[in-house]
Design a protein around this motif. Structure first.
Motif, PDB file in Angstrom:
ATOM      1  N   PRO A  33       0.800  -1.126   0.053  1.00 48.12           N
ATOM      2  CA  PRO A  33      -0.152   0.029   0.074  1.00 48.12           C
ATOM      3  C   PRO A  33       0.799   1.229  -0.148  1.00 48.12           C
ATOM      4  O   PRO A  33       1.753   1.204   0.659  1.00 48.12           O
ATOM      5  CB  PRO A  33      -0.617  -0.064   1.208  1.00 48.12           C
ATOM      6  CG  PRO A  33      -0.842  -1.798   1.749  1.00 48.12           C
ATOM      7  CD  PRO A  33       0.642  -2.369   1.242  1.00 48.12           C
ATOM      8  N   ALA A  34       0.191   2.263  -0.631  1.00 45.20           N
ATOM      9  CA  ALA A  34       1.285   3.526  -0.757  1.00 45.20           C
ATOM     10  C   ALA A  34       1.607   4.174   0.594  1.00 45.20           C
ATOM     11  O   ALA A  34       2.715   4.973   0.648  1.00 45.20           O
ATOM     12  CB  ALA A  34       0.453   4.547  -1.676  1.00 45.20           C
ATOM     13  N   ALA A  35       0.831   4.002   1.648  1.00 43.46           N
ATOM     14  CA  ALA A  35       1.244   4.367   2.888  1.00 43.46           C
ATOM     15  C   ALA A  35       2.216   3.870   3.447  1.00 43.46           C
ATOM     16  O   ALA A  35       2.737   4.652   4.604  1.00 43.46           O
ATOM     17  CB  ALA A  35      -0.217   4.462   4.015  1.00 43.46           C
ATOM     18  N   GLU A  36       3.001   2.795   3.161  1.00 43.95           N
ATOM     19  CA  GLU A  36       3.719   2.056   3.736  1.00 43.95           C
ATOM     20  C   GLU A  36       4.940   2.718   3.417  1.00 43.95           C
ATOM     21  O   GLU A  36       5.289   2.892   2.361  1.00 43.95           O
ATOM     22  CB  GLU A  36       3.466   0.677   3.708  1.00 43.95           C
ATOM     23  CG  GLU A  36       2.620   0.063   4.329  1.00 43.95           C
ATOM     24  CD  GLU A  36       2.660  -1.777   4.046  1.00 43.95           C
ATOM     25  OE1 GLU A  36       3.756  -2.341   3.936  1.00 43.95           O
ATOM     26  OE2 GLU A  36       1.587  -2.336   4.158  1.00 43.95           O
ATOM     27  N   PRO A  37       6.214   2.446   4.350  1.00 40.33           N
ATOM     28  CA  PRO A  37       7.476   2.940   3.998  1.00 40.33           C
ATOM     29  C   PRO A  37       8.001   2.086   2.873  1.00 40.33           C
ATOM     30  O   PRO A  37       7.637   0.910   2.898  1.00 40.33           O
ATOM     31  CB  PRO A  37       8.448   3.061   5.135  1.00 40.33           C
ATOM     32  CG  PRO A  37       7.642   2.298   6.263  1.00 40.33           C
ATOM     33  CD  PRO A  37       6.125   2.385   5.794  1.00 40.33           C
ATOM     34  N   PRO A  38       8.970   2.391   1.898  1.00 39.29           N
ATOM     35  CA  PRO A  38       9.395   1.533   0.915  1.00 39.29           C
ATOM     36  C   PRO A  38       9.956   0.164   1.322  1.00 39.29           C
ATOM     37  O   PRO A  38       9.807  -0.712   0.895  1.00 39.29           O
ATOM     38  CB  PRO A  38      10.602   2.362   0.273  1.00 39.29           C
ATOM     39  CG  PRO A  38      10.485   3.700   0.669  1.00 39.29           C
ATOM     40  CD  PRO A  38       9.627   3.583   1.945  1.00 39.29           C
ATOM     41  N   PHE A  39      10.659   0.216   2.578  1.00 41.45           N
ATOM     42  CA  PHE A  39      11.225  -0.860   3.204  1.00 41.45           C
ATOM     43  C   PHE A  39      11.729  -0.854   4.696  1.00 41.45           C
ATOM     44  O   PHE A  39      12.045   0.569   4.911  1.00 41.45           O
ATOM     45  CB  PHE A  39      12.218  -1.570   2.332  1.00 41.45           C
ATOM     46  CG  PHE A  39      13.674  -0.698   2.034  1.00 41.45           C
ATOM     47  CD1 PHE A  39      14.616  -0.659   3.050  1.00 41.45           C
ATOM     48  CD2 PHE A  39      13.691   0.294   1.123  1.00 41.45           C
ATOM     49  CE1 PHE A  39      15.773  -0.029   2.855  1.00 41.45           C
ATOM     50  CE2 PHE A  39      14.778   1.118   1.073  1.00 41.45           C
ATOM     51  CZ  PHE A  39      15.830   0.868   1.887  1.00 41.45           C
ATOM     52  N   GLU A  40      11.853  -1.707   5.301  1.00 40.27           N
ATOM     53  CA  GLU A  40      12.433  -1.503   6.693  1.00 40.27           C
ATOM     54  C   GLU A  40      14.031  -1.570   6.905  1.00 40.27           C
ATOM     55  O   GLU A  40      14.500  -1.009   7.567  1.00 40.27           O
ATOM     56  CB  GLU A  40      11.669  -2.602   7.492  1.00 40.27           C
ATOM     57  CG  GLU A  40      11.926  -2.543   9.072  1.00 40.27           C
ATOM     58  CD  GLU A  40      11.504  -1.017   9.800  1.00 40.27           C
ATOM     59  OE1 GLU A  40      12.124  -0.983  10.978  1.00 40.27           O
ATOM     60  OE2 GLU A  40      10.715  -0.787   9.429  1.00 40.27           O
ATOM     61  N   ARG A  41      14.324  -2.848   6.090  1.00 42.59           N
ATOM     62  CA  ARG A  41      15.589  -2.972   5.951  1.00 42.59           C
ATOM     63  C   ARG A  41      15.982  -3.533   4.760  1.00 42.59           C
ATOM     64  O   ARG A  41      15.162  -4.054   3.830  1.00 42.59           O
ATOM     65  CB  ARG A  41      16.177  -3.898   7.430  1.00 42.59           C
ATOM     66  CG  ARG A  41      15.592  -5.168   7.188  1.00 42.59           C
ATOM     67  CD  ARG A  41      15.974  -5.988   8.367  1.00 42.59           C
ATOM     68  NE  ARG A  41      15.457  -7.439   8.335  1.00 42.59           N
ATOM     69  CZ  ARG A  41      16.191  -8.329   7.818  1.00 42.59           C
ATOM     70  NH1 ARG A  41      17.380  -8.135   6.868  1.00 42.59           N
ATOM     71  NH2 ARG A  41      15.553  -9.564   7.600  1.00 42.59           N
ATOM     72  N   ALA A  42      17.165  -3.611   4.538  1.00 40.50           N
ATOM     73  CA  ALA A  42      17.647  -4.403   3.091  1.00 40.50           C
ATOM     74  C   ALA A  42      19.280  -5.180   3.542  1.00 40.50           C
ATOM     75  O   ALA A  42      20.102  -4.408   4.226  1.00 40.50           O
ATOM     76  CB  ALA A  42      17.774  -3.476   2.127  1.00 40.50           C
TER      77      ALA A  42
END
Length: 93
Positions: free
Chosen positions: A20-29
């Motif tokens: 969903p657009a409201a979520e940040p792109p990622f938490e970790r990578a």
């Protein structure tokens, strides 16, 4: 070294569903960079000599639940690449 993956026409590059657009792109990578030699596929794509030095970056990004949401492998010419690293001290842990 594995050659870059070829995706069928019309297929998205990531096999995981969109967030969903409201979520940040990622938490970790997790990302890794290593030196390798160009095979025929990479040579053709990058316009370098066969066996030339290349940098290979592999990455997997994860959402807050720890699910993988994106992955990629990038090949970069060794004679035209620069790796910049910025390091911050954090007391969050």
């Amino acid at each position: 070294m594995r050659p870059p993956r070829r995706w069928p026409a019309g297929r998205r590059c990531t096999p995981w569903p969109r967030r969903p657009a409201a979520e940040p792109p990622f938490e970790r990578a997790h990302r890794s960079v290593e030196a390798d030699l160009a095979n025929d596929t990479v040579t053709s794509a990058l316009g370098c000599a066969p066996g030339a030095a290349v940098l290979v970056m592999r990455s997997i990004s994860y959402d807050r639940a720890g699910r993988p949401i994106e992955r990629f492998t990038g090949f970069h010419r060794g004679d035209r690449s620069r790796l910049n690293v910025e390091v911050f001290h954090s007391t969050d842990r």
